[in-house]
Motif scaffolding. Structure first.
Motif, mmCIF file in Angstrom:
data_model
loop_
_atom_site.group_PDB
_atom_site.id
_atom_site.type_symbol
_atom_site.label_atom_id
_atom_site.label_comp_id
_atom_site.label_asym_id
_atom_site.label_seq_id
_atom_site.Cartn_x
_atom_site.Cartn_y
_atom_site.Cartn_z
ATOM 1 N N LYS A 73 0.845 -1.199 0.000
ATOM 2 C CA LYS A 73 0.000 0.000 0.000
ATOM 3 C C LYS A 73 0.876 1.243 0.000
ATOM 4 O O LYS A 73 1.859 1.307 0.743
ATOM 5 N N ILE A 74 0.502 2.208 -0.829
ATOM 6 C CA ILE A 74 1.240 3.462 -0.933
ATOM 7 C C ILE A 74 0.269 4.615 -0.716
ATOM 8 O O ILE A 74 -0.797 4.672 -1.339
ATOM 9 N N CYS A 75 0.625 5.530 0.195
ATOM 10 C CA CYS A 75 -0.268 6.628 0.574
ATOM 11 C C CYS A 75 0.544 7.913 0.681
ATOM 12 O O CYS A 75 1.686 7.901 1.153
ATOM 13 N N LEU A 76 -0.044 9.023 0.241
ATOM 14 C CA LEU A 76 0.601 10.328 0.348
ATOM 15 C C LEU A 76 0.151 11.019 1.632
ATOM 16 O O LEU A 76 -1.038 11.050 1.944
ATOM 17 N N ILE A 77 1.114 11.581 2.359
ATOM 18 C CA ILE A 77 0.847 12.309 3.606
ATOM 19 C C ILE A 77 1.227 13.767 3.377
ATOM 20 O O ILE A 77 2.382 14.082 3.086
ATOM 21 N N ASP A 78 0.246 14.662 3.479
ATOM 22 C CA ASP A 78 0.480 16.096 3.285
ATOM 23 C C ASP A 78 0.254 16.840 4.598
ATOM 24 O O ASP A 78 -0.812 16.720 5.207
ATOM 25 N N ASP A 79 1.243 17.626 5.007
ATOM 26 C CA ASP A 79 1.129 18.409 6.247
ATOM 27 C C ASP A 79 0.687 17.527 7.411
ATOM 28 O O ASP A 79 -0.209 17.883 8.188
ATOM 29 N N TYR A 80 1.286 16.349 7.510
ATOM 30 C CA TYR A 80 1.093 15.419 8.625
ATOM 31 C C TYR A 80 -0.267 14.726 8.621
ATOM 32 O O TYR A 80 -0.643 14.093 9.606
ATOM 33 N N GLU A 81 -1.027 14.836 7.526
ATOM 34 C CA GLU A 81 -2.328 14.184 7.450
ATOM 35 C C GLU A 81 -2.400 13.333 6.186
ATOM 36 O O GLU A 81 -2.019 13.792 5.100
ATOM 37 N N VAL B 174 -12.587 7.108 3.471
ATOM 38 C CA VAL B 174 -11.450 6.189 3.331
ATOM 39 C C VAL B 174 -10.165 6.987 3.191
ATOM 40 O O VAL B 174 -10.140 8.073 2.615
ATOM 41 N N VAL B 175 -9.092 6.449 3.776
ATOM 42 C CA VAL B 175 -7.763 6.989 3.530
ATOM 43 C C VAL B 175 -7.386 6.625 2.101
ATOM 44 O O VAL B 175 -7.462 5.461 1.711
ATOM 45 N N GLU B 176 -7.019 7.626 1.321
ATOM 46 C CA GLU B 176 -6.765 7.387 -0.102
ATOM 47 C C GLU B 176 -5.369 6.812 -0.300
ATOM 48 O O GLU B 176 -4.372 7.406 0.093
ATOM 49 N N MET B 177 -5.311 5.654 -0.917
ATOM 50 C CA MET B 177 -4.035 5.002 -1.197
ATOM 51 C C MET B 177 -4.197 4.105 -2.405
ATOM 52 O O MET B 177 -5.309 3.821 -2.850
ATOM 53 N N ILE B 178 -3.082 3.646 -2.937
ATOM 54 C CA ILE B 178 -3.112 2.664 -4.005
ATOM 55 C C ILE B 178 -2.580 1.355 -3.440
ATOM 56 O O ILE B 178 -1.612 1.341 -2.681
ATOM 57 N N GLU B 179 -3.262 0.279 -3.767
ATOM 58 C CA GLU B 179 -2.938 -1.026 -3.193
ATOM 59 C C GLU B 179 -2.788 -2.027 -4.329
ATOM 60 O O GLU B 179 -3.629 -2.115 -5.218
ATOM 61 N N ILE B 180 -1.677 -2.769 -4.318
ATOM 62 C CA ILE B 180 -1.450 -3.757 -5.360
ATOM 63 C C ILE B 180 -1.085 -5.099 -4.740
ATOM 64 O O ILE B 180 -0.640 -5.169 -3.594
ATOM 65 N N GLY B 181 -1.279 -6.159 -5.517
ATOM 66 C CA GLY B 181 -0.971 -7.510 -5.040
ATOM 67 C C GLY B 181 0.515 -7.768 -5.097
ATOM 68 O O GLY B 181 0.994 -8.540 -5.947
ATOM 69 N N ALA B 182 1.280 -7.139 -4.215
ATOM 70 C CA ALA B 182 2.736 -7.294 -4.163
ATOM 71 C C ALA B 182 3.147 -7.403 -2.706
ATOM 72 O O ALA B 182 3.372 -6.408 -2.039
ATOM 73 N N GLY B 183 3.210 -8.626 -2.208
ATOM 74 C CA GLY B 183 3.618 -8.864 -0.832
ATOM 75 C C GLY B 183 4.630 -9.986 -0.774
ATOM 76 O O GLY B 183 5.021 -10.549 -1.807
ATOM 77 N N GLY B 184 5.049 -10.326 0.426
ATOM 78 C CA GLY B 184 6.027 -11.384 0.572
ATOM 79 C C GLY B 184 5.543 -12.718 0.031
ATOM 80 O O GLY B 184 6.326 -13.540 -0.450
ATOM 81 N N GLY B 185 4.225 -12.938 0.098
ATOM 82 C CA GLY B 185 3.671 -14.199 -0.380
ATOM 83 C C GLY B 185 3.258 -14.183 -1.837
ATOM 84 O O GLY B 185 2.735 -15.186 -2.352
ATOM 85 N N SER B 186 3.458 -13.045 -2.535
ATOM 86 C CA SER B 186 3.059 -12.951 -3.945
ATOM 87 C C SER B 186 3.828 -13.974 -4.774
ATOM 88 O O SER B 186 5.051 -14.126 -4.645
ATOM 89 N N MET C 93 5.825 -1.918 -7.673
ATOM 90 C CA MET C 93 5.454 -0.954 -6.643
ATOM 91 C C MET C 93 5.842 0.465 -7.046
ATOM 92 O O MET C 93 5.107 1.425 -6.782
ATOM 93 N N ALA C 94 7.001 0.605 -7.688
ATOM 94 C CA ALA C 94 7.428 1.923 -8.142
ATOM 95 C C ALA C 94 6.461 2.469 -9.186
ATOM 96 O O ALA C 94 6.116 3.662 -9.172
ATOM 97 N N ASN C 95 6.005 1.613 -10.088
ATOM 98 C CA ASN C 95 5.047 2.043 -11.105
ATOM 99 C C ASN C 95 3.735 2.485 -10.466
ATOM 100 O O ASN C 95 3.151 3.508 -10.857
ATOM 101 N N ALA C 96 3.269 1.726 -9.469
ATOM 102 C CA ALA C 96 2.043 2.111 -8.758
ATOM 103 C C ALA C 96 2.218 3.452 -8.065
ATOM 104 O O ALA C 96 1.315 4.305 -8.082
ATOM 105 N N ALA C 97 3.382 3.664 -7.451
ATOM 106 C CA ALA C 97 3.642 4.929 -6.759
ATOM 107 C C ALA C 97 3.679 6.088 -7.747
ATOM 108 O O ALA C 97 3.164 7.178 -7.462
ATOM 109 N N ARG C 98 4.274 5.870 -8.919
ATOM 110 C CA ARG C 98 4.327 6.937 -9.935
ATOM 111 C C ARG C 98 2.918 7.323 -10.388
ATOM 112 O O ARG C 98 2.592 8.510 -10.507
ATOM 113 N N ILE C 99 2.092 6.320 -10.661
ATOM 114 C CA ILE C 99 0.721 6.584 -11.107
ATOM 115 C C ILE C 99 -0.044 7.348 -10.034
ATOM 116 O O ILE C 99 -0.723 8.335 -10.309
#
Length: 693
Positions: free
Chosen positions: A297-305, A332-344, A437-443
């Motif tokens: 999961k990748i989430c942007l935090i702006d001004d501590y929120e 909902v907390v806005e984030m992007i989530e992809i199927g990329a974990g240790g068990g993938s 994950m980098a591609n998801a973060a860029r998008i």
């Protein structure tokens, strides 16, 4: 003094692979990570709870608060393993769920794979009735038509019913009457009303949100009641609160009624953790990176929120493509989530390309190296072969990993099909999952206008620190923070979350015809609902209320959120509201539209308890060179070879300790891999700070 002082609190986060448990006592945190029990998830929680209670010499009776987050609702929706559900809607609107937005999410894909409907057409029923957009009755509800459905509901074994009538957000009377008739007629199914689950405009999203809520309600109700009973049997007398997708806590009763609000409860805890760390170290631009056993999961935090949203898509059929999933309207907390974990699971596709996920080995059978019957190569198997994970010290030494099984799976699944050496195959798995994950973060950053090169990354989760530095290199991020207890970061975030609840209600009006009395009635009504829930877990003197309105120019398709005064509105406030709207609109779009009326679609009230006080900002500690505890062979990206890499034991590193990469920093639930391009030090708050050389 706040409600948190000197309390003993437990937090438990059920993930797809591991269950994380954190115990907070006046003397510090005690943590545990145990495999998730897929068949009996409450047992997995108890296993972890027993570990931390024993470590801390605390009895169940001493625990003051229990906070829980879970992916069970999300998994049920993704895997289509919810209850058999029916929909009752207005005559003529049987196919609204199927029609959706009347478009294709990928216009040029002739083989488009649309999501399978949760509720098949034969279980979607209609009844004659009609409300208009103002809530006025155009056609009275047909009582006989409703009662005729009771037999069908019973004979078809329906466990849950979603009721979504046209314009019920404006007047819920007909939906409430349907529920009363069904119950009086002996209907045993759970019943979800759209006027309670999502009382907002936009018919498709309201119906889908209600359908999703109904689909998971029976299984979540059974699970939550079973968990409460199991905790009681084991001596716990503390209240049980649930983490919501919006980053706050709610009561058990509310969670049972509206389980759809729990779909992102675990990841939202991670966002709370990241925002807390950002405030502690005074980093205003942050990207949080949470990687567990199943997803990243990748989430942007702006001004501590953390960034938040009102819309969320579950189970997208096409990765990253908006419209390919099930849209729900929840806070909902806005984030992007992809199927990329240790068990993938890693595999070579039909075109001879290395691909990772989204399928996961989960906790059962798990990666091949677990020795529990898994045979397919996973990211964790690759990390073991690359030397990032110590096979003798995994999960605090409670699980011995099978290197031979990892070698066999990676060789058979990847190395042989690609005709490359085994170590190159393992390195390729790591590189590919990090590039995904980098591609998801860029998008995600492009969609939200963020420049990741100006952000600091905060990494956590069982697998996050293993991949954070390489991900940062790919994104050109120069600073990475790995907080203490990062392996169970989301559960730690639960302990910092406020007791909070948001209620949104659609009630249309324009500023030219502003009706203060009607606005006050709506705000008071939804405010009382939010206060009732939050008061059960926080003292009244600590509660704050935030009021907002969702507004747009007449003729526009989307609205923006505008703050309102926390008091009764007067007729003169239309000028204040207009000025505020134009200020926010201009900040977003660089202009306003003169002589155009402004309309209010929905009203919102958030009631929240006081947040746990932020610690003083990190200060420089006296620097000293850290000494490694050991070393082991690790595969380095810079040389593409195995080399001796120093290993530092994080619990022994005091503030001020510094060292150069390459290195590995081991701790009870995870390991941080530091490449040769970064140097590291421990700050005054025990955060591991990694900075590009």
């Amino acid at each position: 003094m706040t409600q948190y002082k000197n309390l003993i609190r437990l937090a438990a986060d059920i993930g797809g692979t591991f269950t994380d448990v954190v115990l907070e006592t006046p003397t510090g945190l005690v943590t545990a990570k145990v495999p998730t029990d897929v068949l009996n998830p409450e047992q997995g929680i108890l296993n972890g709870v027993n570990v931390v209670l024993e470590k801390a010499s605390v009895t169940p009776e001493q625990v003051d608060v229990f906070i829980h987050g879970t992916t069970l609702a999300t998994n049920a929706l993704i895997e289509r393993k919810g209850a058999k559900t029916a929909l009752i809607t207005t005559e003529g609107f049987r196919d609204s769920l199927e029609i959706a937005y009347e478009n294709r999410f990928d216009q040029y894909d002739l083989m488009i794979d649309k999501p399978v409907q949760l509720i098949p057409r034969e279980l979607r029923f209609t009844v004659p009735e009609r409300m208009d957009v103002r809530g006025r009755v155009l056609l009275e509800l047909d009582r006989e038509a409703v009662l005729s459905l009771v037999n069908e509901i019973e004979t078809k074994g329906i466990e849950s019913v979603a009721v979504g009538l046209l314009h019920s957000y404006a007047n819920p009377a007909h939906e409430q009457a349907v529920r009363e008739m069904l119950i009086e007629a002996g209907c045993k199914a759970e019943i979800s009303l759209s006027s309670e689950v999502c009382p907002e405009v936009r018919e498709y999203e309201r119906l889908m949100t209600t359908a999703c809520n109904a689909y998971v309600q029976p299984i979540m109700a059974r699970y939550l009641k079973a968990l409460k009973a199991a905790l009681h049997e084991n001596g716990f007398r503390s209240p049980l609160f649930l983490m919501t997708s919006g980053g706050g806590m709610t009561t058990l009763e509310s969670a049972i009624r509206f389980p759809i609000r729990l779909v992102e409860s675990g990841p939202s805890g991670g966002a709370v953790l990241a925002s807390r760390i950002a405030a502690n170290v005074q980093e205003k631009n942050v990207v949080s990176f949470d990687m567990g056993g199943t997803t990243a999961k990748i989430c942007l935090i702006d001004d501590y929120e953390p960034q938040t949203a009102r819309n969320f898509e579950i189970a997208r059929a096409a990765r990253f493509q908006k419209g390919s999933g099930m849209p729900v309207r929840i806070p909902v907390v806005e984030m992007i989530e992809i199927g990329a974990g240790g068990g993938s699971i890693a595999h070579v596709d039909s075109m001879g390309r290395l691909a990772i996920g989204p399928e996961s080995a989960g906790s059962t059978p798990g990666p091949a190296c677990y020795g529990h019957g898994g045979e397919r190569a996973t990211v964790t198997d690759a990390n073991v072969l690359l030397g990032k994970i110590d096979p003798q010290d995994f999960a605090e030494g409670k699980m011995q990993l099978d290197i031979a099984a990892a070698e066999a799976s990676v060789t058979y699944d990847i190395a042989n099909p690609l005709n490359v050496p085994m170590h190159e195959a393992a390195f390729g798995i790591g590189e590919m999952v990090e590039e995904n994950m980098a591609n998801a973060a860029r998008i995600h950053s492009v969609e939200h206008g963020a420049d990741l090169t100006q952000c600091t990354m905060i990494a956590f989760g069982g697998a996050g620190p293993l991949h954070a530095v390489r991900l940062a290199e790919k994104l050109n991020i120069q600073r990475v923070i790995v907080p203490a207890n990062s392996g169970v970061g989301s559960a730690v975030g639960f302990l910092w979350a406020p007791m909070a609840y948001e209620v949104v209600q659609s009630r249309y009006m324009t500023l030219d015809y502003f009706n203060a009395s009607e606005a006050n009635h709506v705000l008071s009504q939804i405010g009382d609902e939010a206060f009732e829930i939050v008061l059960s877990g926080a003292p009244e003197e600590e509660l704050t209320e935030t009021r907002t309105a969702y507004m747009r120019y007449v003729g526009q398709g989307h609205e923006i959120e505008i703050p309102l005064p926390n008091r009764d509105l007067t007729s003169e406030d239309n000028t204040l509201i207009k000025t505020t709207y134009e200020e926010y609109y201009s900040n977003l779009y660089g202009r306003t539209i003169p002589e155009r009326d402004i309309e209010i679609l929905s009203w919102s009230v958030v009631v929240s308890s006081a947040k746990k006080a932020v610690e003083d900002a990190a200060v420089d500690s006296e620097a000293y060179p850290a000494m490694p505890n050991s070393s082991r062979k690790g595969f380095l990206p810079s040389t593409k070879q195995y080399e001796d890499v120093p290993v530092y034991w994080r619990p022994e590193l005091s503030p001020g300790a510094y060292f150069e990469g390459p290195a590995m920093v081991a701790e009870p639930q995870t390991t941080t891999f530091v490449t040769s391009a970064y140097r590291a030090h421990i700050d005054s708050q025990s955060n591991l700070i990694l900075e590009e050389k």
